[in-house]
Design a protein around this motif. Structure first.
Motif, PDB file in Angstrom:
ATOM      1  N   ALA A  92       0.826  -1.210   0.000  1.00  0.00           N
ATOM      2  CA  ALA A  92       0.000   0.000   0.000  1.00  0.00           C
ATOM      3  C   ALA A  92       0.860   1.260   0.000  1.00  0.00           C
ATOM      4  CB  ALA A  92      -0.929  -0.001   1.206  1.00  0.00           C
ATOM      5  N   THR A  93       2.000   1.210   0.684  1.00  0.00           N
ATOM      6  CA  THR A  93       2.910   2.357   0.689  1.00  0.00           C
ATOM      7  C   THR A  93       3.451   2.615  -0.707  1.00  0.00           C
ATOM      8  OG1 THR A  93       3.535   1.994   3.008  1.00  0.00           O
ATOM      9  CG2 THR A  93       5.082   3.245   1.638  1.00  0.00           C
ATOM     10  N   ARG A  94       3.796   1.535  -1.408  1.00  0.00           N
ATOM     11  CA  ARG A  94       4.283   1.681  -2.778  1.00  0.00           C
ATOM     12  C   ARG A  94       3.192   2.258  -3.681  1.00  0.00           C
ATOM     13  NH1 ARG A  94       5.722  -3.823  -4.569  1.00  0.00           N
ATOM     14  NH2 ARG A  94       7.244  -3.604  -2.885  1.00  0.00           N
ATOM     15  N   ARG A  95       1.977   1.748  -3.543  1.00  0.00           N
ATOM     16  CA  ARG A  95       0.876   2.213  -4.393  1.00  0.00           C
ATOM     17  C   ARG A  95       0.558   3.682  -4.139  1.00  0.00           C
ATOM     18  NH1 ARG A  95      -2.928  -0.232  -7.174  1.00  0.00           N
ATOM     19  NH2 ARG A  95      -2.203  -2.250  -6.420  1.00  0.00           N
ATOM     20  N   ASN A  96       0.713   4.141  -2.915  1.00  0.00           N
ATOM     21  CA  ASN A  96       0.319   5.499  -2.533  1.00  0.00           C
ATOM     22  C   ASN A  96       1.515   6.402  -2.242  1.00  0.00           C
ATOM     23  OD1 ASN A  96      -2.827   5.408  -2.184  1.00  0.00           O
ATOM     24  ND2 ASN A  96      -2.063   3.502  -1.288  1.00  0.00           N
ATOM     25  N   ALA A  97       2.660   6.083  -2.841  1.00  0.00           N
ATOM     26  CA  ALA A  97       3.900   6.809  -2.534  1.00  0.00           C
ATOM     27  C   ALA A  97       3.778   8.308  -2.791  1.00  0.00           C
ATOM     28  CB  ALA A  97       5.056   6.220  -3.340  1.00  0.00           C
ATOM     29  N   SER A  98       3.160   8.691  -3.889  1.00  0.00           N
ATOM     30  CA  SER A  98       3.051  10.116  -4.213  1.00  0.00           C
ATOM     31  C   SER A  98       2.192  10.858  -3.200  1.00  0.00           C
ATOM     32  CB  SER A  98       2.467  10.295  -5.628  1.00  0.00           C
ATOM     33  OG  SER A  98       3.337   9.766  -6.600  1.00  0.00           O
ATOM     34  N   ALA A  99       1.054  10.255  -2.814  1.00  0.00           N
ATOM     35  CA  ALA A  99       0.163  10.904  -1.846  1.00  0.00           C
ATOM     36  C   ALA A  99       0.816  10.975  -0.468  1.00  0.00           C
ATOM     37  CB  ALA A  99      -1.164  10.150  -1.764  1.00  0.00           C
ATOM     38  N   ILE A 100       1.595   9.964  -0.118  1.00  0.00           N
ATOM     39  CA  ILE A 100       2.320   9.988   1.161  1.00  0.00           C
ATOM     40  C   ILE A 100       3.355  11.107   1.145  1.00  0.00           C
ATOM     41  CG2 ILE A 100       3.925   8.704   2.631  1.00  0.00           C
ATOM     42  CD1 ILE A 100       2.429   6.142   1.751  1.00  0.00           C
ATOM     43  N   ALA A 101       4.107  11.207   0.045  1.00  0.00           N
ATOM     44  CA  ALA A 101       5.126  12.251  -0.076  1.00  0.00           C
ATOM     45  C   ALA A 101       4.503  13.643  -0.054  1.00  0.00           C
ATOM     46  CB  ALA A 101       5.916  12.049  -1.359  1.00  0.00           C
ATOM     47  N   ALA A 102       3.280  13.765  -0.578  1.00  0.00           N
ATOM     48  CA  ALA A 102       2.593  15.051  -0.607  1.00  0.00           C
ATOM     49  C   ALA A 102       1.948  15.399   0.728  1.00  0.00           C
ATOM     50  CB  ALA A 102       1.527  15.039  -1.703  1.00  0.00           C
ATOM     51  N   GLY A 103       1.995  14.473   1.699  1.00  0.00           N
ATOM     52  CA  GLY A 103       1.442  14.743   3.018  1.00  0.00           C
ATOM     53  C   GLY A 103      -0.048  14.544   3.131  1.00  0.00           C
ATOM     54  N   ARG A 104      -0.654  13.789   2.197  1.00  0.00           N
ATOM     55  CA  ARG A 104      -2.097  13.550   2.245  1.00  0.00           C
ATOM     56  C   ARG A 104      -2.458  12.205   2.865  1.00  0.00           C
ATOM     57  NH1 ARG A 104      -1.640  14.894  -3.137  1.00  0.00           N
ATOM     58  NH2 ARG A 104      -2.554  12.914  -3.824  1.00  0.00           N
ATOM     59  N   VAL A 105      -1.479  11.298   2.994  1.00  0.00           N
ATOM     60  CA  VAL A 105      -1.744   9.932   3.463  1.00  0.00           C
ATOM     61  C   VAL A 105      -0.713   9.522   4.501  1.00  0.00           C
ATOM     62  CG1 VAL A 105      -1.744   7.494   2.780  1.00  0.00           C
ATOM     63  CG2 VAL A 105      -2.884   9.181   1.332  1.00  0.00           C
ATOM     64  N   THR A 106      -1.193   8.852   5.561  1.00  0.00           N
ATOM     65  CA  THR A 106      -0.327   8.250   6.575  1.00  0.00           C
ATOM     66  C   THR A 106      -0.778   6.817   6.797  1.00  0.00           C
ATOM     67  OG1 THR A 106       0.020  10.358   7.708  1.00  0.00           O
ATOM     68  CG2 THR A 106       0.499   8.358   8.956  1.00  0.00           C
ATOM     69  N   LEU A 107       0.115   5.863   6.591  1.00  0.00           N
ATOM     70  CA  LEU A 107      -0.202   4.451   6.773  1.00  0.00           C
ATOM     71  C   LEU A 107       0.627   3.882   7.922  1.00  0.00           C
ATOM     72  CD1 LEU A 107      -0.244   3.264   3.039  1.00  0.00           C
ATOM     73  CD2 LEU A 107      -2.152   4.099   4.426  1.00  0.00           C
ATOM     74  N   SER A 108       0.003   2.999   8.705  1.00  0.00           N
ATOM     75  CA  SER A 108       0.673   2.409   9.859  1.00  0.00           C
ATOM     76  C   SER A 108       0.361   0.921   9.935  1.00  0.00           C
ATOM     77  CB  SER A 108       0.207   3.065  11.165  1.00  0.00           C
ATOM     78  OG  SER A 108       0.347   4.468  11.127  1.00  0.00           O
ATOM     79  N   ARG A 109       1.299   0.179  10.520  1.00  0.00           N
ATOM     80  CA  ARG A 109       1.028  -1.221  10.805  1.00  0.00           C
ATOM     81  C   ARG A 109       0.442  -1.316  12.208  1.00  0.00           C
ATOM     82  NH1 ARG A 109       5.189  -6.388  11.497  1.00  0.00           N
ATOM     83  NH2 ARG A 109       3.534  -7.959  11.683  1.00  0.00           N
ATOM     84  N   ALA A 110      -0.801  -1.756  12.295  1.00  0.00           N
ATOM     85  CA  ALA A 110      -1.480  -1.861  13.584  1.00  0.00           C
ATOM     86  C   ALA A 110      -2.745  -2.681  13.395  1.00  0.00           C
ATOM     87  CB  ALA A 110      -1.831  -0.492  14.149  1.00  0.00           C
ATOM     88  N   SER A 111      -3.222  -3.261  14.475  1.00  0.00           N
ATOM     89  CA  SER A 111      -4.490  -3.986  14.446  1.00  0.00           C
ATOM     90  C   SER A 111      -5.581  -3.093  15.009  1.00  0.00           C
ATOM     91  CB  SER A 111      -4.389  -5.280  15.258  1.00  0.00           C
ATOM     92  OG  SER A 111      -4.042  -4.991  16.591  1.00  0.00           O
ATOM     93  N   VAL A 112      -6.822  -3.433  14.712  1.00  0.00           N
ATOM     94  CA  VAL A 112      -7.941  -2.585  15.117  1.00  0.00           C
ATOM     95  C   VAL A 112      -8.082  -2.497  16.633  1.00  0.00           C
ATOM     96  CG1 VAL A 112      -9.628  -4.484  15.038  1.00  0.00           C
ATOM     97  CG2 VAL A 112     -10.389  -2.124  14.651  1.00  0.00           C
ATOM     98  N   ASP A 113      -7.592  -3.482  17.351  1.00  0.00           N
ATOM     99  CA  ASP A 113      -7.683  -3.444  18.809  1.00  0.00           C
ATOM    100  C   ASP A 113      -6.455  -2.825  19.462  1.00  0.00           C
ATOM    101  OD1 ASP A 113      -6.258  -5.637  17.876  1.00  0.00           O
ATOM    102  OD2 ASP A 113      -6.629  -6.812  19.680  1.00  0.00           O
ATOM    103  N   GLN A 114      -5.515  -2.337  18.658  1.00  0.00           N
ATOM    104  CA  GLN A 114      -4.330  -1.665  19.190  1.00  0.00           C
ATOM    105  C   GLN A 114      -3.963  -0.503  18.279  1.00  0.00           C
ATOM    106  OE1 GLN A 114      -1.488  -4.931  19.518  1.00  0.00           O
ATOM    107  NE2 GLN A 114      -1.982  -5.181  21.679  1.00  0.00           N
TER     108      GLN A 114
END
Length: 219
Positions: A92-114
């Motif tokens: 997902a980071t690779r697919r959204n690299a441009s949006a992440i670099a532009a500051g529109r997207v933040t992705l994290s590794r986490a589970s819904v209960d943490q």
């Protein structure tokens, strides 16, 4: 357990928690299956995300919905996502690299209960596509997410059953179960939309009418 059942269990496990080379293959399938692309775009459209909205996706997989959302936000708007799979985070980071670099997207590794402290909200919208069935104690998780929504904020929980023999009846049953969970978790204005695929996709939408509370500080 027979060899055939063991193989099936392994494959299903990769879609639940993709990892390693097999997980990358599962991610490729999820990203390129036409019905998956159509399903994710449709769910995003139902939320009517505005440029300044803050949106959270639980279980973003290969990042299809994240990409759709990132094209809708600008300025103070932002898209956040969590997934418990390191493999999916990488894809997902690779697919959204441009949006992440532009500051529109933040992705994290986490589970819904943490969920990370930075995801205390408030959010304008939260979505989960084909991931609710893997959540521990789903009513409690949905209640926690409701507390992270602003008053009037919306949640969308989508399901396209993938079990053998899944049909319109299977999708209908899934929608009724999701509706009941959302009601138990304190949501209101619950409604279900259906996308005519095989099997149908159901998306249950609901609103947080209560004032947001119990939110964690955003970092």
């Amino acid at each position: 357990m027979t060899v055939k059942r063991a193989v099936i269990a392994t494959i299903v496990g990769q879609f639940h928690h993709p990892r390693g080379t097999a997980g990358s293959v599962a991610g490729w399938v999820m990203a390129h299956r036409p019905s998956n692309r159509q399903r994710n775009s449709w769910v995003v459209s139902l939320l009517d995300v505005q440029p300044t909205h803050r949106v959270l996706e639980i279980g973003f997989g290969p990042g299809l919905a994240i990409a759709e959302l990132s094209r809708r936000v600008r300025g103070s708007g932002h898209v956040y996502g969590v997934d418990h799979s390191e493999t999916m985070l990488r894809l997902a980071t690779r697919r959204n690299a441009s949006a992440i670099a532009a500051g529109r997207v933040t992705l994290s590794r986490a589970s819904v209960d943490q969920l990370p402290l930075s995801l205390g909200g408030p959010f304008d919208a939260i979505l989960a596509v084909n991931s609710l069935g893997f959540w521990p104690a789903p009513t409690e998780r949905l209640d926690d997410l409701r507390r992270r929504l602003r008053p009037g904020g919306r949640i969308a929980i989508a399901s396209q059953p993938r079990c053998p023999g899944a049909s319109a009846s299977t999708s209908h049953d899934a929608a009724r179960k999701i509706e009941a969970l959302l009601q138990d978790a304190g949501y209101t204005r619950i409604r279900t939309e259906t996308l005519d695929l095989n099997p149908p996709v159901v998306c249950v939408l609901a609103v947080n009418q209560a004032p947001a509370h119990g939110l964690l500080p955003d970092s």
